[in-house]
Enzyme design. Structure first.
Site, PDB file in Angstrom:
ATOM      1  N   HIS A 144       0.872  -1.173   0.000  1.00  0.00           N
ATOM      2  CA  HIS A 144       0.000   0.000   0.000  1.00  0.00           C
ATOM      3  C   HIS A 144       0.907   1.221   0.000  1.00  0.00           C
ATOM      4  O   HIS A 144       1.595   1.495   0.983  1.00  0.00           O
ATOM      5  CB  HIS A 144      -0.924   0.011   1.218  1.00  0.00           C
ATOM      6  CG  HIS A 144      -1.765   1.258   1.287  1.00  0.00           C
ATOM      7  ND1 HIS A 144      -2.561   1.650   0.240  1.00  0.00           N
ATOM      8  CD2 HIS A 144      -1.893   2.211   2.234  1.00  0.00           C
ATOM      9  CE1 HIS A 144      -3.171   2.787   0.557  1.00  0.00           C
ATOM     10  NE2 HIS A 144      -2.771   3.147   1.756  1.00  0.00           N
ATOM     11  N   ASP A 173      -7.815   2.035   1.790  1.00  0.00           N
ATOM     12  CA  ASP A 173      -7.598   2.839   2.991  1.00  0.00           C
ATOM     13  C   ASP A 173      -8.385   4.140   2.968  1.00  0.00           C
ATOM     14  O   ASP A 173      -8.002   5.112   3.611  1.00  0.00           O
ATOM     15  CB  ASP A 173      -6.095   3.136   3.144  1.00  0.00           C
ATOM     16  CG  ASP A 173      -5.727   3.518   4.568  1.00  0.00           C
ATOM     17  OD1 ASP A 173      -6.544   3.286   5.477  1.00  0.00           O
ATOM     18  OD2 ASP A 173      -4.623   4.053   4.766  1.00  0.00           O
TER      19      ASP A 173
END
Length: 930
Positions: free
Chosen positions: A14, A126
């Site tokens: 990420h 996220d």
């Protein structure tokens, strides 16, 4: 369902481009990661796949410093071993506009097109909450799924999974439905997106690892396919993963371990999902949690970033693109796809969640300000060029109202609705070019000595417009011809301030500045006064505004008779939270300006507007006490902090201007102050007196209906929420709306009678928060601040009353262009030269390129642009209501055919100029020109 479990290991990282370190620090690590990834793919065919975090910008960032690796990288993308797209960046969905969310998806798809392959994964790992219209947007892009980390399941500090009695869905798989009924398969990272990171190779450690992780995944899975995300934030790749999977397979022969990808995993899950999956609807804002992990207060962290973003988005999508489309269809200038894409990309580099949310270290946000400026400067240049190109083709016929020395100028309305408003424009009434070298002082003095006539502003029909004309004297200027060197000049300028009335949507209207002696018979000398003022009361045909001794206003809606008093009192509280979360000190009472005495004065009064000023001199606590510094250093959770604010105070002088314009349904508010305090929040309060259980907030392609009272699980004393253009409350008869420019946080408060809207103007914090100790002194936002918002009362339905349209047009700037000016050379002052080159194309004095009508007025206009793939005109609307609406469109250009399009601007079926738009539907139309 088969008894054998399949563990899908999806390798990823990420990649926050910037966060707890500045961009270039992260950039170095990205290059190292990508180098190792390519080496691993070269060396180990069993390392099968890598998910590139759903954002195509990672490829750009890597090749920026490693262009020599492009062939290797692109080969693995084409082969599908590196999964690419579908977004350009992983944006915060609620803090970026509707069209910005679509440009993000569109540019991501364009970036991936040369490879012939794109990841059709609705990836939101996220996001700090998810937009309710995501399923509809994804469906239109042929994406049938959404993978997300927040919104329907409690997550606590540092994203720890929190047990609760009930979730919106008992499984990690669910059906997610948009307000229009569009559905996708939703998959929650129930154990976050790192539940398969750092898989042990050692058998003993592997057994301990998988005993726990398999159980955790099985707890929420509705199928035999278990998802394990092999990576985390900035996580280097696990090069020995194939070996780790072999060990796992030996330890757990009943489980099939595969190095997988999202396409294969989603396909497998889709084959097994049970019929009784829960359906969740609309926005995913973690409503059924304790309220601390939603991170909604990032909407008020570093408000200045949100303001810059609003300006940049609005300039691109509501001004630059429509003007470029108008110039393109008029045949005067090609649509600058490349430059607009570049401007959008620069802007979207500020849109990742840790960037636009204002929750990074100070270095990150300093760089963001520069990016905002660069994107805005490019958009401003495009606006200037395209509007000038159109203006140069406007032809004035001899029979028109203007005669003599009229100075003509054109006002462009790039909003989706017809509008009136105050225009301020500097006009050149005389100028003289001079070559570089000779002293222009004599020229300037000569122009300064010219006695200007008494001017008036008229429209094309010869009607006088109420106006102020200010002599600005002589100023330097220059032109940049396309066929020769720059041309400097000295110019005599005036500033014109007047009200333009009923300028057509997506069109323009031309006006003239004329000497009074040149008036023709049609001109009238009497100008109606449309804004009255008496003492501290301003009044137009719709509203009566009384400014009280404490600086608040009492607003009367003359159309409905509703009255709202005590509007715009200011509230100040302490904040011992961080950039992510607001936390008021325990037991603290809010301070307000309700009992202060304001200094009031009339700033401006003309036939078309009145402006009242209120100055409040206030003293507020200087900051949090010493305990707060200790609690931050020791990483005391914000929910457990005991710090208070100090007794010492600093001055906070708040200057507020209230503007009421003729024919306007809103009071415009500008609030300015110099922030010298730390660790606090400043809000504006608007008591409505309206009794209602719900309120409405402008969100992404919808006006979301939200409950005033949070769910029973909510324990956070604050219930702040996101907004885009406005928030409003209504009891069905009367309503109060607060529109804004870049103020994305609000809260609905309960009063003795009715509901109060609170809009956050500033939140000053001193640390990043989250997983470490990161001081962010610039997040205190010291120094001069300026915010703008508008108060809009309405009757009945907000959309049908026109209040929503007013709020949507409020932040869109006017574009005004002077058509041409007589000019003289330095050597031959008696010989006029052309100020413009009109060419062969002739345009009328007023024009509208897209005229649309919606019978029940619940449609909102969203965009006008040119599709890059087809060259066709693209226009988009969305329905604010659950009821269908009829849309009628007339084009101001020759149109060969009209077709239904989608968010990727593809050609669908042919349609007529009438279309029935279902409730909450986003509709895009394409127009193929002759």
């Amino acid at each position: 369902m088969t008894n054998q479990k399949t563990a899908h290991l999806i390798s990823h990282t990420h990649w926050d481009r910037e966060w707890y370190m500045p961009y270039e620090h992260h950039h170095v690590l990205l290059v190292e990661l990508m180098d190792k990834l390519l080496d691993t793919l070269d060396r180990d065919p069993e390392y099968r796949y890598f998910h590139l975090d759903g954002q195509t910008i990672i490829r750009e960032d890597y090749l920026q410093v490693r262009p020599d690796q492009q062939e290797r990288l692109d080969r693995y993308i084409r082969e599908g071993r590196i999964q690419f797209g579908p977004w350009y960046v992983l944006q915060d969905e609620f803090l970026t506009s509707s069209e910005a969310n679509l440009r993000n998806l569109l540019i991501g798809h364009r970036d991936a097109k040369p490879f012939g392959i794109i990841s059709k994964t609705g990836y939101f790992p996220d996001s700090f909450g998810n937009m309710g219209q995501a399923p509809q947007i994804l469906q239109q892009a042929d994406i049938q799924n959404a993978i997300f980390g927040r919104g329907v399941k409690p997550t606590g500090f540092n994203n720890a999974v929190v047990d609760a009695e009930a979730y919106e869905s008992p499984y990690s798989e669910m059906i997610w439905r948009s307000p229009d009924g569009s559905e996708v398969l939703g998959i929650l990272f129930a154990n976050w997106y790192c539940n398969g990171m750092e898989v042990p190779v050692d058998p003993e450690k592997a057994r301990e690892y998988w005993d726990k992780n398999l159980q955790d995944a099985e707890k929420f899975a509705s199928t035999s396919h278990l998802l394990f995300m092999n990576g985390c934030d900035h996580q280097p790749i696990q090069t020995d993963l194939p070996e780790a999977l072999r060990i796992a397979s030996e330890l757990y022969p009943e489980v099939k371990f595969v190095h997988s990808n999202f396409d294969d995993y989603i396909e497998a899950v889709s084959q097994q999902v049970p019929d009784h999956l829960a359906t969740i609807e609309g926005e995913l804002r973690s409503q059924h949690t304790d309220g601390w992990g939603t991170l909604v207060n990032t909407a008020s962290a570093r408000v200045y970033l949100k303001q810059l973003n609003q300006q940049g988005q609005t300039l691109l999508e509501k001004v630059a693109e429509p003007l470029a489309a108008m110039a393109h269809v008029a045949g005067v200038k090609e649509y600058p796809h490349h430059l607009l894409t570049h401007a959008w990309k620069m802007l979207m580099q500020n849109h990742p969640h840790d960037s636009i949310c204002g929750c990074s270290v100070d270095e990150v946000h300093r760089e963001m300000v520069t990016r905002f400026a660069k994107s805005r400067q490019l958009a401003e240049k495009l606006v200037s060029q395209t509007s000038q190109a159109i203006a140069e083709c406007i032809e004035v016929q001899s029979e028109e109202a203007w005669v003599g020395d009229a100075v003509l100028f054109t006002v462009f309305n790039t909003a989706g609705w017809k509008r009136s408003g105050i225009i301020e424009k500097e006009l050149v009434v005389d100028k003289a070019f001079f070559p570089e070298g000779p002293n222009p002082q004599a020229l300037a003095r000569r122009l300064e000595e010219v006695v200007l006539p008494t001017y008036q502003v008229t429209d094309a029909e010869g009607n006088v417009c109420a106006a102020e004309i200010l002599d600005l004297g002589v100023h330097f200027g220059y032109e940049l011809p396309k066929d020769r060197f720059r041309q400097p000049y000295m110019a005599r300028k005036v500033k014109v301030i007047f009200q333009a009335n009923y300028v057509p949507a997506l069109g323009y209207q031309t006006y003239g500045l004329v000497p009074a002696c040149d008036r023709v018979e049609k001109l009238t000398s009497d100008v109606e006064v449309n804004v009255d003022i008496e003492a501290n009361v301003m009044e137009n045909e719709y509203l009566r505004v009384s400014v009280g001794q404490n600086g608040t206003i009492t607003l009367t809606d003359k159309r409905s008779g509703a009255e709202y008093s005590g509007l715009n009192v200011y509230e100040n509280t302490g904040d011992i939270g961080n950039e992510y979360v607001y936390r008021q000190p325990e037991g603290e009472q809010a301070l307000t300006t309700e009992h202060l005495k304001a200094e009031l004065r009339l700033v401006d009064h003309s036939p078309y507007r009145a402006v009242m000023e209120s100055v409040l001199r206030w003293n507020i606590p200087a900051g949090a006490d010493e305990l707060f510094e200790q609690e931050k250093r020791y990483m005391v959770p914000f929910t457990e902090r005991k710090a208070q604010r100090v007794q010492d105070t600093v001055p906070l002088t708040i200057t507020t201007t209230y503007t009421l314009e003729a024919g306007s349904d809103m009071v415009k508010v500008k609030t300015e102050f110099n922030n010298q305090a730390r660790d606090h929040r400043l809000r504006a309060l608007f008591p409505s007196g309206l009794v209602t259980d719900n309120h409405y907030a402008d969100s992404i392609f919808e006006v979301a209906k939200r409950p005033n009272t949070p769910a029973k699980e909510w324990v956070n004393p604050s219930n702040a929420q996101h907004q885009q253009a406005f928030v409003h409350v209504t009891d069905g008869n009367a309503g109060l709306m607060i529109a804004n420019k870049g103020l994305n946080e609000y809260e609905i408060l309960q009063e003795t009678v009715g509901r109060k809207i609170a809009v956050t103007l500033l939140r000053a914090s001193s640390e990043l928060g989250d997983w470490g100790v990161f001081e962010t002194p610039e997040a205190q936002c010291p120094g001069s601040q300026s915010v703008e918002y508008a108060i809009i009362p309405f009757a009945g339905d907000a959309a049908k009353s026109g209040a929503c349209a007013s709020a949507y047009t409020y932040p869109i700037p006017w574009t005004t262009v002077q058509l041409g000016t007589r000019a003289y050379t330095y050597e031959q002052e008696a010989q006029p030269v052309e100020g413009t080159n009109r060419g062969e194309l002739k345009l009328p004095l007023s024009k509208q390129w897209l005229n649309w009508q919606a019978e029940n007025s619940t449609l909102a206009f969203s965009t006008l642009k040119i599709a890059e793939e087809t060259g066709d005109v693209i226009a988009r609307w969305f329905n604010l209501s659950a009821d269908s609406a009829d849309l009628y469109v007339q084009t101001g250009f020759e149109c060969a055919s009209t077709y239904e399009s989608d968010v990727l601007e593809r050609v669908k079926g042919a349609i007529e100029n009438h279309q029935t738009v279902a409730g909450h539907k986003i509709v895009t139309q394409g127009y193929r020109r002759v």
